[in-house]
Design a protein around this motif. Structure first.
Motif, PDB file in Angstrom:
ATOM      1  N   ILE A   3      33.525  23.956  18.561  1.00 54.47           N
ATOM      2  CA  ILE A   3      33.470  23.750  17.114  1.00 54.47           C
ATOM      3  C   ILE A   3      34.858  24.124  16.613  1.00 54.47           C
ATOM      4  O   ILE A   3      35.315  25.246  16.796  1.00 54.47           O
ATOM      5  CB  ILE A   3      32.357  24.576  16.458  1.00 54.47           C
ATOM      6  CG1 ILE A   3      31.009  24.076  16.979  1.00 54.47           C
ATOM      7  CG2 ILE A   3      32.439  24.467  14.935  1.00 54.47           C
ATOM      8  CD1 ILE A   3      29.811  24.765  16.410  1.00 54.47           C
ATOM      9  N   PHE A   4      35.540  23.172  16.011  1.00 48.83           N
ATOM     10  CA  PHE A   4      36.962  23.309  15.734  1.00 48.83           C
ATOM     11  C   PHE A   4      37.324  24.276  14.610  1.00 48.83           C
ATOM     12  O   PHE A   4      38.455  24.744  14.549  1.00 48.83           O
ATOM     13  CB  PHE A   4      37.579  21.936  15.453  1.00 48.83           C
ATOM     14  CG  PHE A   4      37.557  21.042  16.658  1.00 48.83           C
ATOM     15  CD1 PHE A   4      38.285  21.361  17.794  1.00 48.83           C
ATOM     16  CD2 PHE A   4      36.800  19.892  16.679  1.00 48.83           C
ATOM     17  CE1 PHE A   4      38.270  20.553  18.909  1.00 48.83           C
ATOM     18  CE2 PHE A   4      36.776  19.065  17.789  1.00 48.83           C
ATOM     19  CZ  PHE A   4      37.514  19.397  18.911  1.00 48.83           C
ATOM     20  N   ALA A   5      36.414  24.557  13.717  1.00 47.18           N
ATOM     21  CA  ALA A   5      36.703  25.507  12.628  1.00 47.18           C
ATOM     22  C   ALA A   5      35.540  26.474  12.490  1.00 47.18           C
ATOM     23  O   ALA A   5      34.387  26.071  12.553  1.00 47.18           O
ATOM     24  CB  ALA A   5      36.921  24.765  11.312  1.00 47.18           C
ATOM     25  N   ASN A   6      35.854  27.749  12.305  1.00 46.50           N
ATOM     26  CA  ASN A   6      34.793  28.738  12.092  1.00 46.50           C
ATOM     27  C   ASN A   6      34.606  28.971  10.589  1.00 46.50           C
ATOM     28  O   ASN A   6      35.404  28.520   9.766  1.00 46.50           O
ATOM     29  CB  ASN A   6      35.076  30.037  12.847  1.00 46.50           C
ATOM     30  CG  ASN A   6      36.364  30.700  12.411  1.00 46.50           C
ATOM     31  OD1 ASN A   6      36.830  30.534  11.285  1.00 46.50           O
ATOM     32  ND2 ASN A   6      36.968  31.456  13.310  1.00 46.50           N
ATOM     33  N   ARG A  11      35.949  29.079   4.748  1.00 47.87           N
ATOM     34  CA  ARG A  11      35.805  29.728   3.455  1.00 47.87           C
ATOM     35  C   ARG A  11      37.145  30.252   2.919  1.00 47.87           C
ATOM     36  O   ARG A  11      37.503  30.004   1.771  1.00 47.87           O
ATOM     37  CB  ARG A  11      34.799  30.871   3.571  1.00 47.87           C
ATOM     38  CG  ARG A  11      34.505  31.592   2.267  1.00 47.87           C
ATOM     39  CD  ARG A  11      33.710  32.865   2.492  1.00 47.87           C
ATOM     40  NE  ARG A  11      34.513  33.752   3.335  1.00 47.87           N
ATOM     41  CZ  ARG A  11      34.035  34.474   4.344  1.00 47.87           C
ATOM     42  NH1 ARG A  11      32.758  34.448   4.652  1.00 47.87           N
ATOM     43  NH2 ARG A  11      34.830  35.228   5.072  1.00 47.87           N
ATOM     44  N   ASP A  12      37.900  30.978   3.755  1.00 44.66           N
ATOM     45  CA  ASP A  12      39.080  31.700   3.282  1.00 44.66           C
ATOM     46  C   ASP A  12      40.371  30.884   3.293  1.00 44.66           C
ATOM     47  O   ASP A  12      41.204  31.048   2.412  1.00 44.66           O
ATOM     48  CB  ASP A  12      39.278  32.975   4.111  1.00 44.66           C
ATOM     49  CG  ASP A  12      38.078  33.910   4.023  1.00 44.66           C
ATOM     50  OD1 ASP A  12      37.342  33.863   3.013  1.00 44.66           O
ATOM     51  OD2 ASP A  12      37.872  34.680   4.985  1.00 44.66           O
ATOM     52  N   GLY A  17      33.124  25.471   0.059  1.00 45.04           N
ATOM     53  CA  GLY A  17      32.059  26.088  -0.720  1.00 45.04           C
ATOM     54  C   GLY A  17      30.671  26.032  -0.108  1.00 45.04           C
ATOM     55  O   GLY A  17      29.710  26.426  -0.754  1.00 45.04           O
ATOM     56  N   LEU A  18      30.562  25.552   1.132  1.00 47.50           N
ATOM     57  CA  LEU A  18      29.242  25.501   1.753  1.00 47.50           C
ATOM     58  C   LEU A  18      28.811  26.894   2.193  1.00 47.50           C
ATOM     59  O   LEU A  18      29.647  27.731   2.523  1.00 47.50           O
ATOM     60  CB  LEU A  18      29.268  24.586   2.986  1.00 47.50           C
ATOM     61  CG  LEU A  18      29.621  23.119   2.764  1.00 47.50           C
ATOM     62  CD1 LEU A  18      29.697  22.391   4.097  1.00 47.50           C
ATOM     63  CD2 LEU A  18      28.614  22.454   1.849  1.00 47.50           C
TER      64      LEU A  18
END
Length: 115
Positions: A3-6, A11-12, A17-18
């Motif tokens: 999964i390419f983004a945690n 968020r940061d 906004g999910l």
């Protein structure tokens, strides 16, 4: 599968906004899609900022389409809340690639031929 983004990145850094669970589900689908259209080349560059940004943008789009039952939000009002959905061209594989991944990913990663 990578999964390419945690979620903290989403968020940061990206400013998404999910909520955490929605992002987790959307990011898994987005990552699988990115891996598919790059023929596994993105996995070799999983820490690349461009791959992470593409994953986040695609996650937002997938979440929006999922929320609308395959439709995208066309308009939304606040007073006496109202939302309008319409059929979306963004649901096709071709337009996902154009809308998010072509912006962020190097063209050679999307090349189908032998290089």
């Amino acid at each position: 599968m990578i999964i390419f983004a945690n979620y903290p990145y989403y968020r940061d850094v990206y400013g998404g906004g999910l909520d955490k669970q929605t992002f987790k589900n959307a990011a898994a689908k987005a990552s699988a899609y990115i891996d598919k259209i790059t023929f596994g080349r993105a996995s070799e560059h999983a820490d690349d900022e461009r791959v992470k940004r593409c994953c986040c943008e695609l996650s937002d789009t997938l979440s929006e389409i999922s929320e609308g039952g395959g439709l995208t939000k066309q308009s939304e009002s606040v007073g006496s809340w109202s939302v309008t959905y319409a059929n979306s061209e963004n649901t096709s594989e071709f337009n996902y690639a154009r809308a998010a991944c072509r912006v962020w990913l190097p063209v050679e990663w999307l090349y189908r031929g032998v290089g």
